[in-house]
Motif scaffolding. Structure first.
Motif, PDB file in Angstrom:
ATOM      1  N   TYR A  71       0.837  -1.203   0.000  1.00 51.51           N
ATOM      2  CA  TYR A  71       0.000   0.000   0.000  1.00 51.51           C
ATOM      3  C   TYR A  71       0.868   1.248   0.000  1.00 51.51           C
ATOM      4  O   TYR A  71       0.608   2.213  -0.720  1.00 51.51           O
ATOM      5  CB  TYR A  71      -0.937   0.009   1.211  1.00 51.51           C
ATOM      6  N   GLU A  72       1.925   1.247   0.829  1.00 51.25           N
ATOM      7  CA  GLU A  72       2.840   2.389   0.874  1.00 51.25           C
ATOM      8  C   GLU A  72       3.715   2.444  -0.376  1.00 51.25           C
ATOM      9  O   GLU A  72       3.971   3.514  -0.919  1.00 51.25           O
ATOM     10  CB  GLU A  72       3.715   2.315   2.127  1.00 51.25           C
ATOM     11  N   ALA A  73       4.166   1.284  -0.827  1.00 50.18           N
ATOM     12  CA  ALA A  73       5.085   1.248  -1.960  1.00 50.18           C
ATOM     13  C   ALA A  73       4.441   1.730  -3.251  1.00 50.18           C
ATOM     14  O   ALA A  73       5.122   2.273  -4.128  1.00 50.18           O
ATOM     15  CB  ALA A  73       5.621  -0.171  -2.140  1.00 50.18           C
ATOM     16  N   THR A  74       3.130   1.528  -3.383  1.00 48.42           N
ATOM     17  CA  THR A  74       2.437   1.894  -4.623  1.00 48.42           C
ATOM     18  C   THR A  74       1.719   3.240  -4.520  1.00 48.42           C
ATOM     19  O   THR A  74       0.900   3.574  -5.385  1.00 48.42           O
ATOM     20  CB  THR A  74       1.416   0.811  -5.005  1.00 48.42           C
ATOM     21  N   ARG A  75       2.023   4.009  -3.497  1.00 50.04           N
ATOM     22  CA  ARG A  75       1.344   5.287  -3.310  1.00 50.04           C
ATOM     23  C   ARG A  75       1.524   6.214  -4.519  1.00 50.04           C
ATOM     24  O   ARG A  75       0.652   7.033  -4.823  1.00 50.04           O
ATOM     25  CB  ARG A  75       1.850   5.974  -2.040  1.00 50.04           C
ATOM     26  N   GLU A  76       2.660   6.097  -5.211  1.00 49.13           N
ATOM     27  CA  GLU A  76       2.947   6.971  -6.345  1.00 49.13           C
ATOM     28  C   GLU A  76       2.835   6.241  -7.682  1.00 49.13           C
ATOM     29  O   GLU A  76       3.380   6.701  -8.695  1.00 49.13           O
ATOM     30  CB  GLU A  76       4.344   7.572  -6.184  1.00 49.13           C
ATOM     31  N   VAL A  77       2.127   5.107  -7.702  1.00 47.16           N
ATOM     32  CA  VAL A  77       1.976   4.385  -8.959  1.00 47.16           C
ATOM     33  C   VAL A  77       1.212   5.263  -9.959  1.00 47.16           C
ATOM     34  O   VAL A  77       0.294   6.008  -9.589  1.00 47.16           O
ATOM     35  CB  VAL A  77       1.250   3.034  -8.733  1.00 47.16           C
ATOM     36  N   ARG A  78       1.621   5.189 -11.214  1.00 39.91           N
ATOM     37  CA  ARG A  78       0.994   6.030 -12.236  1.00 39.91           C
ATOM     38  C   ARG A  78      -0.412   5.532 -12.556  1.00 39.91           C
ATOM     39  O   ARG A  78      -0.658   4.332 -12.693  1.00 39.91           O
ATOM     40  CB  ARG A  78       1.825   6.044 -13.507  1.00 39.91           C
ATOM     41  N   THR A  79      -1.321   6.487 -12.725  1.00 38.26           N
ATOM     42  CA  THR A  79      -2.706   6.165 -13.068  1.00 38.26           C
ATOM     43  C   THR A  79      -3.148   7.014 -14.252  1.00 38.26           C
ATOM     44  O   THR A  79      -2.489   7.989 -14.626  1.00 38.26           O
ATOM     45  CB  THR A  79      -3.655   6.429 -11.884  1.00 38.26           C
ATOM     46  N   GLU A  80      -4.270   6.631 -14.832  1.00 41.26           N
ATOM     47  CA  GLU A  80      -4.879   7.417 -15.907  1.00 41.26           C
ATOM     48  C   GLU A  80      -6.382   7.496 -15.671  1.00 41.26           C
ATOM     49  O   GLU A  80      -6.976   6.596 -15.076  1.00 41.26           O
ATOM     50  CB  GLU A  80      -4.574   6.799 -17.270  1.00 41.26           C
ATOM     51  N   VAL A  93     -25.790   3.991 -11.128  1.00 46.56           N
ATOM     52  CA  VAL A  93     -26.575   5.201 -10.888  1.00 46.56           C
ATOM     53  C   VAL A  93     -26.313   6.288 -11.913  1.00 46.56           C
ATOM     54  O   VAL A  93     -27.233   6.949 -12.398  1.00 46.56           O
ATOM     55  CB  VAL A  93     -26.291   5.754  -9.464  1.00 46.56           C
ATOM     56  N   SER A  94     -25.036   6.487 -12.303  1.00 44.14           N
ATOM     57  CA  SER A  94     -24.713   7.596 -13.199  1.00 44.14           C
ATOM     58  C   SER A  94     -23.321   7.418 -13.787  1.00 44.14           C
ATOM     59  O   SER A  94     -22.509   6.628 -13.279  1.00 44.14           O
ATOM     60  CB  SER A  94     -24.772   8.925 -12.439  1.00 44.14           C
ATOM     61  N   PRO A  95     -23.015   8.188 -14.843  1.00 45.65           N
ATOM     62  CA  PRO A  95     -21.640   8.200 -15.356  1.00 45.65           C
ATOM     63  C   PRO A  95     -20.714   8.884 -14.342  1.00 45.65           C
ATOM     64  O   PRO A  95     -21.138   9.754 -13.579  1.00 45.65           O
ATOM     65  CB  PRO A  95     -21.743   9.027 -16.638  1.00 45.65           C
ATOM     66  N   THR A  96     -19.458   8.488 -14.348  1.00 43.02           N
ATOM     67  CA  THR A  96     -18.467   9.149 -13.496  1.00 43.02           C
ATOM     68  C   THR A  96     -17.086   8.918 -14.095  1.00 43.02           C
ATOM     69  O   THR A  96     -16.919   8.137 -15.037  1.00 43.02           O
ATOM     70  CB  THR A  96     -18.519   8.619 -12.050  1.00 43.02           C
ATOM     71  N   THR A  97     -16.116   9.601 -13.545  1.00 46.77           N
ATOM     72  CA  THR A  97     -14.728   9.445 -13.974  1.00 46.77           C
ATOM     73  C   THR A  97     -13.905   8.934 -12.798  1.00 46.77           C
ATOM     74  O   THR A  97     -14.015   9.434 -11.677  1.00 46.77           O
ATOM     75  CB  THR A  97     -14.149  10.784 -14.464  1.00 46.77           C
ATOM     76  N   GLY A  98     -13.117   7.910 -13.053  1.00 46.98           N
ATOM     77  CA  GLY A  98     -12.257   7.349 -12.013  1.00 46.98           C
ATOM     78  C   GLY A  98     -10.829   7.223 -12.502  1.00 46.98           C
ATOM     79  O   GLY A  98     -10.444   7.827 -13.510  1.00 46.98           O
ATOM     80  N   LEU A  99     -10.043   6.418 -11.810  1.00 46.19           N
ATOM     81  CA  LEU A  99      -8.645   6.201 -12.153  1.00 46.19           C
ATOM     82  C   LEU A  99      -8.374   4.705 -12.270  1.00 46.19           C
ATOM     83  O   LEU A  99      -8.984   3.899 -11.571  1.00 46.19           O
ATOM     84  CB  LEU A  99      -7.720   6.792 -11.077  1.00 46.19           C
ATOM     85  N   ARG A 100      -7.453   4.355 -13.141  1.00 51.15           N
ATOM     86  CA  ARG A 100      -6.977   2.982 -13.245  1.00 51.15           C
ATOM     87  C   ARG A 100      -5.464   3.011 -13.436  1.00 51.15           C
ATOM     88  O   ARG A 100      -4.900   4.037 -13.798  1.00 51.15           O
ATOM     89  CB  ARG A 100      -7.640   2.246 -14.410  1.00 51.15           C
ATOM     90  N   ILE A 101      -4.827   1.874 -13.165  1.00 40.77           N
ATOM     91  CA  ILE A 101      -3.387   1.771 -13.338  1.00 40.77           C
ATOM     92  C   ILE A 101      -3.041   2.080 -14.788  1.00 40.77           C
ATOM     93  O   ILE A 101      -3.637   1.532 -15.720  1.00 40.77           O
ATOM     94  CB  ILE A 101      -2.878   0.373 -12.957  1.00 40.77           C
ATOM     95  N   GLY A 102      -2.084   2.974 -14.986  1.00 42.95           N
ATOM     96  CA  GLY A 102      -1.748   3.414 -16.338  1.00 42.95           C
ATOM     97  C   GLY A 102      -0.861   2.433 -17.085  1.00 42.95           C
ATOM     98  O   GLY A 102      -0.343   1.459 -16.529  1.00 42.95           O
ATOM     99  N   ASP A 103      -0.682   2.701 -18.377  1.00 45.95           N
ATOM    100  CA  ASP A 103       0.234   1.939 -19.232  1.00 45.95           C
ATOM    101  C   ASP A 103       1.500   2.749 -19.447  1.00 45.95           C
ATOM    102  O   ASP A 103       1.442   3.977 -19.494  1.00 45.95           O
ATOM    103  CB  ASP A 103      -0.432   1.633 -20.574  1.00 45.95           C
ATOM    104  N   PRO A 104       2.653   2.116 -19.608  1.00 46.10           N
ATOM    105  CA  PRO A 104       2.859   0.667 -19.497  1.00 46.10           C
ATOM    106  C   PRO A 104       2.695   0.183 -18.066  1.00 46.10           C
ATOM    107  O   PRO A 104       2.938   0.929 -17.121  1.00 46.10           O
ATOM    108  CB  PRO A 104       4.307   0.482 -19.976  1.00 46.10           C
TER     109      PRO A 104
END
Length: 211
Positions: A41-50, A58-69
């Motif tokens: 949890y601490e080690a991945t605190r700065e993992v890149r997301t998109e 209920v509705s559309p929304t915007t979230g984050l997922r692990i980025g590529d590569p």
């Protein structure tokens, strides 16, 4: 180099059981997996997301997922293999490489006997798994392999470390984007190069003594 020592009662509790010489291998393996998940949890605190658009019920929304590569995780064989499931449980989309390094017990120097990594790690975030940061030779060699292949930032996860190993990493990677996440920073090394109080030989305690 940046150092982060986790400060959480659950981590300290699990490490205490892990250190106990009476703890049997099956319990040891289970605890290592749990500890790695907590430390990750601490080690991945700065993992890149998109950003990603999704539809909830209920509705559309915007979230984050692990980025590529996708990030790459590299357990140092053999003891690091016992940490892999704990990391992959948290980041199942991660890709996996392997480095095999043994320590020459007479010189305490690392010897590489296996390596399977992507040839090009440009723009990849990398995570290295090694239970014990003792002299720092094995971990430093693995991190250097990753930088040589083009990695830009590397995070290492270790259960326990000695100040000597931390100092070696700081000297070798001064000014580089390296982070070391620890469960505990112990008092030092004994005359045999083992961490004190440490937890013994992590590979033997995970898998038994392979003659």
């Amino acid at each position: 180099m940046r150092l982060h020592v986790a400060d959480h009662p659950l981590i300290t509790h699990k490490l205490t059981v892990l250190r106990d010489r009476a703890t049997p291998s099956p319990v040891f393996r289970s605890l290592v997996e749990e500890l790695v998940t907590l430390l990750s949890y601490e080690a991945t605190r700065e993992v890149r997301t998109e950003r990603v658009d999704i539809e909830t019920p209920v509705s559309p929304t915007t979230g984050l997922r692990i980025g590529d590569p996708k990030p790459l995780v590299v357990p140092i064989i053999r003891a690091g293999l016992g940490m892999l499931d704990g990391f992959v449980k948290l980041v199942p989309s991660v890709e996996v490489g392997f480095v095999g390094i043994r320590r020459d017990e007479s010189t305490l120097q690392p010897e590489t006997y296996a390596k399977r990594l992507p040839e090009d790690l440009s723009n990849r975030q990398c995570f290295v798994l090694d239970p014990m940061l003792a002299t720092g030779g094995s971990l430093a060699a693995t991190v250097q392999f990753l930088f040589d292949a083009g990695a830009q930032d590397v995070t290492a996860i270790c259960l326990v470390a000695a100040p000597e190993g931390v100092h070696h990493m700081e000297e070798q990677f001064e000014g580089r984007d390296v982070k070391v996440v620890l469960g505990a920073l112990d008092s030092g090394l004994n005359e045999h190069g083992y961490i004190v109080p440490g937890l013994g030989d992590a590979g033997d305690r995970l898998y038994g003594v392979a003659e």
